[in-house]
Design an enzyme around this catalytic site. Sequence first.
Site, mmCIF file in Angstrom:
data_model
loop_
_atom_site.group_PDB
_atom_site.id
_atom_site.type_symbol
_atom_site.label_atom_id
_atom_site.label_comp_id
_atom_site.label_asym_id
_atom_site.label_seq_id
_atom_site.Cartn_x
_atom_site.Cartn_y
_atom_site.Cartn_z
ATOM 1 N N ASP A 254 -13.612 1.164 11.953
ATOM 2 C CA ASP A 254 -13.881 1.065 11.284
ATOM 3 C C ASP A 254 -14.238 0.040 10.570
ATOM 4 O OD1 ASP A 254 -14.676 2.743 9.034
ATOM 5 O OD2 ASP A 254 -12.816 2.303 7.715
ATOM 6 N N LYS B 160 0.611 -1.171 -0.171
ATOM 7 C CA LYS B 160 -0.249 0.036 -0.262
ATOM 8 C C LYS B 160 1.224 0.290 0.105
ATOM 9 C CE LYS B 160 -2.953 -0.099 2.980
ATOM 10 N NZ LYS B 160 -4.603 0.165 4.243
#
Length: 298
Positions: A148, A58
Amino acid sequence: MNDHDSRAGDRSEAGRPPGLAVSGSIGRFRLMERIGAGGFGAVFKAWDPVSERAVAIKTCTLGTDGHARFFREAELAGSLHHPNITEVYESGMEGDKPFIVEELLGGQDLSALIARREPQSLRTRLDVLIGLAGGLDYAHRAGILHRDIKPSNVRVLDDGTVKIMDFGIAKALGTAPDLTKSGVAVGSIGYMSPEQVCGDPVEIPSDIFCFGVLAYELFTFRAPFRSDSLFRMLEMIVKEEADPLIDVAPELPTALAAVVDRAMRKKPADRFVSVAEMRDHLAQIPLPGPGGPAKETR
C-alpha cells in the site's frame, strides 16, 4: 480494495476535525488528544509514563476480521527497525478493542505536500524517494511486502526524514494472496499494481510499481492513472501506459524519467529486480548545483 485510513489527520470521524483534547487512558498510556480517525478506529496522542515520552496509539473498532488484520500490522511492522519506517513499540487489548503503540511523528504526509503543489527542489524530492526506497528495501529484505505504498502512507518529518507508515495490509513475502469477497486483491485505488488489480500473486515488483506511481505524482502533481470511473481506472492500470514522465515534466533529467517509467512497466519482470537496484539508479542521477547526487540511506 483497501479502505484503511493510514494516518492521523487524514480524515475526521463524523465530521469532527482531528486534534481534539480527550481524557482517559488506554492501558498505562494517558490520552492527550485525538489526532486522527477513519474506518479502522482512531489515533490518539498519548503519554507513556514508563518511557516518559509522547506516543501515537491506534485503536481498532472493526470486528474480528479487522482485529486480525490489526494485529498482523503490529506483528509485521513491529519486527522492522529502520530510520525510514515508523517504529511500532507494542500492542495490546483494552477491553475488547485492540491498540497499537507507535512512534509519534511530526511533519506532514507526502499527500499533503503534493495536494498543495508544494514547490520543492529536485534534490529534495529525490531525497524523499531515496529515503522511501531505503525503508522499503529493508522491509523486503526482512521478508515483508507493504502492498500500500502511496503518498498518504509516507510521512516527511520537519528535518526531511522520510517515514513509511501503515502496514495494515502488508504480508509476508511468498505467502498466498488474500482476496476480498469480490475476488480482487487488497490495495488502494489508483496506487495498485496490475497484478493487484487482477488478484494475482504479488511480490516485490508490485511494491516497485506502486513506488513508481508515487514518484510520478510527486514530480507532476497528478496521478498517472485518472478517471471518474472505477472500472476505467482499473482498466488503465492493467492495460494502458501512463503518459511518459518526460512528456509531462520535460524539465526533469531523462535518467530520472527512465527510472520512474521502468518502475511502472506492466509486466513485473520488466521492472527493477529490487528496490535497492532502483534506489541505486536514483542516487546516481546528476543534479544541478553543489552537493553532488542525492542523499542515500543504507
